[in-house]
Write an enzyme that holds these catalytic residues in place. Sequence first.
Site, PDB file in Angstrom:
ATOM      1  N   MET A   1       0.672  -1.384   0.022  1.00 60.70           N
ATOM      2  CA  MET A   1       0.219  -0.117  -0.056  1.00 60.70           C
ATOM      3  C   MET A   1       0.809   1.332   0.527  1.00 60.70           C
ATOM      4  SD  MET A   1      -2.912  -0.952   2.783  1.00 60.70           S
ATOM      5  CE  MET A   1      -2.103  -1.897   3.659  1.00 60.70           C
TER       6      MET A   1
ATOM      7  N   CYS B   1      -2.307  -1.241  -9.710  1.00 63.55           N
ATOM      8  CA  CYS B   1      -2.760  -0.586  -9.038  1.00 63.55           C
ATOM      9  C   CYS B   1      -3.069   0.305 -10.114  1.00 63.55           C
ATOM     10  CB  CYS B   1      -1.191   0.245  -8.860  1.00 63.55           C
ATOM     11  SG  CYS B   1      -1.569   1.656  -7.781  1.00 63.55           S
TER      12      CYS B   1
ATOM     13  N   ASN C   1      -6.982 -11.729  -2.897  1.00 68.82           N
ATOM     14  CA  ASN C   1      -7.210 -10.561  -1.943  1.00 68.82           C
ATOM     15  C   ASN C   1      -8.623  -9.936  -2.397  1.00 68.82           C
ATOM     16  OD1 ASN C   1      -5.656  -6.906  -3.437  1.00 68.82           O
ATOM     17  ND2 ASN C   1      -6.657  -8.227  -0.593  1.00 68.82           N
TER      18      ASN C   1
ATOM     19  N   ARG D   1      -6.424  -2.806   3.015  1.00 65.87           N
ATOM     20  CA  ARG D   1      -6.871  -2.679   4.128  1.00 65.87           C
ATOM     21  C   ARG D   1      -7.673  -2.597   5.304  1.00 65.87           C
ATOM     22  NH1 ARG D   1     -11.132   0.008   0.295  1.00 65.87           N
ATOM     23  NH2 ARG D   1     -11.130  -1.938  -0.973  1.00 65.87           N
TER      24      ARG D   1
END
Length: 335
Positions: free
Chosen positions: A24, A107, A207, A232
């Site tokens: 992240m 991303c 994920n 997150r």
Amino acid sequence: MARTVPALRIGAHEIWPPVVLAPMSGVTNRTLRALYKPFGFGLTVTEFVSSNALQFGSKRTMEMIDQHGVEKPVSTQLWGNDPALMAYAARVVRECGADIVDINFGCPAPKVTKTEGGSACLRDVDRCEAIMKAVVDAVDCPVTVKMRLGWTENELVYREVARRAEAVGVRALTLHARTAKQFYKGTADWTHIAALKASVGIPVIGNGDLADPRVAVAKMHESGVDAIMLGRAVLGNPWLVGAVRDVLEGSEPRAYPPAAERLQFAVHHYRTMVEEWGEARAVPQMRKHLGYYLKGFAGASELRERVMRTLTAAETLALVEATILRLECGEPVAA
């Protein structure tokens, strides 16, 4: 404890539990990885690092791949659109201690995709293959790939990228079950993760939307994946990892600690960041982290707003520590 699933194997690395800390940006620096690793992560991943920036060796970029050592094994994630430059970057991070090199095809952030990096690579499967082969050929450690389903719902290329990845020697795949255009909206579609697992012979890591320990392990069993990746959901709640591990070991998930105890860890996180990065860098970075920790009790919302306006570490810590005292004494948090 009896394990309900086998360890994740990536090359020579046997990873237990098969729970991975997601990369992240601006979050998974060496400090957070070292602090969160003891909660039960089997593998941690760095922030995603620009292959282009690595060739200049700036202090900030090199800090992104730095390690404490306690968080090993560490996967260093790279993004870029040029196979030769990605190969060069892979050699650099391997020399700097990366145990695994991970390629970012996932991303969706505009700052990455505008240069055809991250999930934008999925618009050109041939380029994906060239990048993967170049990186695999460049290093003597396992290479993995993290990707999304595709650029849009009409371009679901993940199985084709996976097939080519396996053919060139990639050792594991992580799939975030959303398209690039979805960003983090909607729901991750785990049927695609199950389809990917059924289509390749290398390990697959699932994920997306894993905020509950029982749900996370259930999705792992249902999809047949070899591991899960948490992102997150663990920010401000690293205790989730231990609860997932409990379920993986056939136990009831441990209860999360009370708010005061969670905030004590937040203070430890804050002080460690200041010590390692200096107040000027730590204070703005820790605002978002405290926003995650400051949840789940009466007055938390108002307190988050106050923390966002603090300018110094002393001011912020005084506010949080006063809150801890009120919580421990059963007093209202709002002053």
